[in-house]
Write a protein that holds these residues in place. Structure first.
Motif, mmCIF file in Angstrom:
data_model
loop_
_atom_site.group_PDB
_atom_site.id
_atom_site.type_symbol
_atom_site.label_atom_id
_atom_site.label_comp_id
_atom_site.label_asym_id
_atom_site.label_seq_id
_atom_site.Cartn_x
_atom_site.Cartn_y
_atom_site.Cartn_z
ATOM 1 N N ARG A 8 0.847 -1.193 0.000
ATOM 2 C CA ARG A 8 0.000 0.000 0.000
ATOM 3 C C ARG A 8 0.884 1.246 0.000
ATOM 4 O O ARG A 8 1.750 1.401 0.866
ATOM 5 N N HIS A 11 -0.307 7.376 1.798
ATOM 6 C CA HIS A 11 -1.408 8.300 1.569
ATOM 7 C C HIS A 11 -0.925 9.721 1.831
ATOM 8 O O HIS A 11 -0.319 10.002 2.858
ATOM 9 N N ALA A 17 -10.350 6.228 1.285
ATOM 10 C CA ALA A 17 -10.947 5.159 0.480
ATOM 11 C C ALA A 17 -12.147 5.739 -0.253
ATOM 12 O O ALA A 17 -12.666 6.799 0.125
ATOM 13 N N HIS A 54 -14.101 7.293 -8.677
ATOM 14 C CA HIS A 54 -13.091 7.763 -7.729
ATOM 15 C C HIS A 54 -11.822 8.056 -8.512
ATOM 16 O O HIS A 54 -11.456 7.307 -9.431
ATOM 17 N N TRP A 56 -7.783 8.510 -8.586
ATOM 18 C CA TRP A 56 -6.550 8.138 -7.900
ATOM 19 C C TRP A 56 -5.383 8.836 -8.575
ATOM 20 O O TRP A 56 -5.177 8.688 -9.782
ATOM 21 N N THR A 81 -8.018 10.700 -4.269
ATOM 22 C CA THR A 81 -6.970 10.298 -3.340
ATOM 23 C C THR A 81 -5.613 10.487 -3.992
ATOM 24 O O THR A 81 -5.396 10.036 -5.131
#
Length: 345
Positions: A8, A11, A17, A54, A56, A81
């Motif tokens: 991962r 962030h 999320a 979403h 990214w 995100t």
């Protein structure tokens, strides 16, 4: 088959999320400086209507001041995100890692110097994939941002099809600046090959999708606007020509071509490289392609994807070779383009 379990990434800003567990599409944008253009691409993606999505943004090494600007652009956003990857994985590896973050059934990759042409472009791409289950990917029309004309440097199809740029047709690849892929097919085909870094990764994926019995569809009515001039995009410096030649030869070897049979193509590339002052890059690319091919070890469950079926060969012949006039004609064109008096292509 599924994508590897990537670590991962860190962030940086935006939502931790997606707001809902099930949604239509992930928009992935790779970032490496060019903060102003990237922020415009993010805004364009977030402004899409008629679809649950979403966004990214995967940063691959921007300078701290540019990363801060990107973070400000998505701070507090519920639908976007920003993450920071551990290093620059290139286009292929970066897209793999960004794609693995989401769960939308459609993956739309948007270059960080591009924007959606309309507010409903993403919805149109999702609808196109939903309407035809045998489509693995949608190739978008790429327009020059400033003029709305076709970006000729992003025309990745036979030149004879350029008059049909506003239409639709089946093809054997798609252009990275803007495209949509069905997630289930992306995972079944194993995603992109990290070893490619950048250049030809879309064609490599498309070959596996076609070998699975899927189609690639160019849609002239689904477009993105690209900020790089079609006349200036290809740079004959750095390592771009090295990757172009190395990756194309490596892909041919992956799918069973014999090295001696690639010699005419290799020589044509060297002539073109010499014409444009990058002969050394092209010469290094040949041995590098052989090394990659020798090191390539598909997982047992993937091995069949690299042996083109008769149906796949027929698809390639109908939707590519038939428009190009065969390999010998293409090689002659490469040779002519490399002669004195011919400009870079």
């Amino acid at each position: 088959m599924s994508l590897p379990a990537y670590p991962r990434p860190e962030h940086v800003a935006g939502a931790l999320a997606p707001a809902q567990p099930a949604y239509d599409a992930d928009v992935i944008i790779l970032a490496l400086d060019r903060a102003e253009d990237t922020i415009a691409a993010i805004a364009s993606a977030r402004a899409q209507t008629g679809v649950a999505s979403h966004v990214w943004i995967a940063d691959q090494g921007s300078r701290p001041e540019n990363l801060r600007l990107l973070a400000q652009a998505v701070e507090g956003a519920p639908d976007a995100t920003l993450v920071r990857l551990d290093r620059n994985w290139g286009v292929a590896g970066g897209r793999n890692r960004a794609t693995a973050l989401g769960t939308g059934r459609c993956i739309f990759a948007l270059d960080n110097d591009a924007e959606f042409a309309r507010a409903d472009t993403l919805a149109a791409a999702v609808h196109a994939l939903d309407a035809e289950p045998d489509l693995a990917a949608i190739a978008c029309r790429i327009l020059v941002h400033a003029t709305g004309r076709d970006d000729l440097s992003s025309w990745g199809y036979p030149a004879s099809l350029l008059p049909r740029a506003a239409e639709s047709f089946d093809t054997v690849t798609f252009v990275g600046a803007g495209h949509a892929i069905r997630r289930s097919d992306f995972e079944a085909a194993g995603g992109y090959d990290d070893a490619l870094f950048f250049c030809w990764e879309e064609f490599d994926f498309a070959l596996r999708a076609i070998n699975m019995g899927k189609r690639i569809r160019y849609r002239g009515d689904i477009a993105v606007r690209h900020k790089v001039s079609g006349e200036q995009r290809f740079a004959w410096s750095g390592t771009r020509w090295f990757h172009f030649v190395r990756n194309r030869l490596y892909i041919a070897l992956k799918y069973g071509a014999a090295a001696p049979g690639l010699l005419p193509r290799f020589l044509a590339y060297q002539l073109k490289g010499a014409r444009n002052g990058v002969l050394a890059q092209g010469l290094r690319a040949g041995p590098a392609a052989l090394r990659l091919a020798r090191a390539f070890r598909p997982r047992p469950e993937e091995a069949a994807l690299y042996h083109l079926t008769p149906a796949a060969r027929d698809y390639l012949a109908r939707n590519d070779a038939a428009h190009r006039g065969g390999l010998s004609r293409r090689i002659r064109a490469e040779l002519l383009a490399a002669l004195p008096g011919a400009g870079p292509r």
